[in-house]
Design an enzyme around this catalytic site. Sequence first.
Site: not given
Length: 478
Positions: A162, A186, A271
Amino acid sequence: MESKALLLVALSVWLQSLIVSREGLATADRISGGRDFTDIESKFALRTPEDTVEDTCHLIPGVTESVANCHFNHSSKTFVVIHGWTVTGMYESWVPKLVAALYKREPDSNVIVVDWLSRAQQHYPISAGYTKLVGQDVATFIDWMAVEFSYPPNNVHLLGYSLGAHAAGIAGSLTKKKVNRITGLDPAGPNFEYAEAPSRLSPDDADFVDVLHTFTRGSPGRSIGIQKPVGHVDIYPNGGTFQPGCNIGEAIRVIAERGLGDVDQLVKCSHERSIHLFIDSLLNEENPSKAYRCNSKEAFEKGLCLSCRKNRCNNLGYEINKVRAKRSSKMYLKTRAQMPYKVFHYQVKMRFSGTESDTHTNQAFEISLYGTVAESENIPFTLPEVSTNKTYSFLIYTEVDIGELLMLKLKWVSDSYFSWSNWWSSPGFAIEKIRVKAGETQKKVIFCSREKKSHLQKGKSSVVFVKCHDKSLNRKSG
């Protein structure tokens, strides 16, 4: 009384001087070779195979003995794990799982977890801005290890999730020598979708950059994960929008009932799937998931991209082939809902023949594959259109390895609603041959109906197809 007051003042001055002295010593310890490391807020914990959960030993830039105290292995590779945004201010459960998987695959390696929790717990835009400072901290640490201990950055693999993916990219762009690899799990989308390369993860940040995109649902700039390719190889499992096993309907319901307060929990499934896909690649090295280069997910869904020629396919995760093209390679694959995530991809091509012109839209079918090892029955698929004398290509996949294909069955499923036209007569097409290509083996097989042509009717029995006996047909398909 006066003497007591003077004694207290003297004692206070002595204590203050002692504190200042100790702080000065601590500061002095973190000044090495004229470089002041006291501005580094990120912490670097070297976790061990025996304790993958706790940060028990920290490598402190500027404090050389900390490296020996933590038993850093100078002759092995180093993984640096960088977490993302957090609501709780604590590590998420995936961190020790990834650490354990890295050690299981590379027992002699060093696995360092970067702690920037205090900065990552702020409002998202503030934490997003802090990725630059975290990246600077990580770059300073890597450069210090290179100068102080001659530890080569080429032995360093950064793994960022992230916001941590962009911190890893910034770190890679700032080191004096490039790190070996960055894996973006991601990478975050908001504030980064339209950012310039120096402010986010990009292919220039390491010798090789691979990226997994697992939650790109929504408009650009608003999706949780970044949509555009930002590495040498960008892989979009299941199209990158949403992952199997993650219930979008439940997520929408909870948001409607509770608001966005629980959004952190809701986005975790898709995610975080990027992390678990990478963990899967570490633990199941014998059977890596294979991704295929394609211009779009729509073309991939038609089965048009199952080629491995000229680096058109690659392994997902740790054993990826380091292909550095001038342009980022967008790759796609399907996965299971649970680990192990690997599936087996097939392109199916068939021609619907008939004497009269006929067209049907959004038609549901089922196909069953039978092989030398196993079978996979009643695999559903939908064709947006079925018309007379047209050839259609589509993608299917199985969750088990069925071996070499021997036979298949095809069924045209009836509508769920009642139709008078279907009650009186069922539409149908003639199908002479079905061509199947297996992505994982790259083998092509042509199947023929038992008669010259099989008549496939809507809502009726399945039609059986077997390998064509005409050797010239299968020779052409190889």
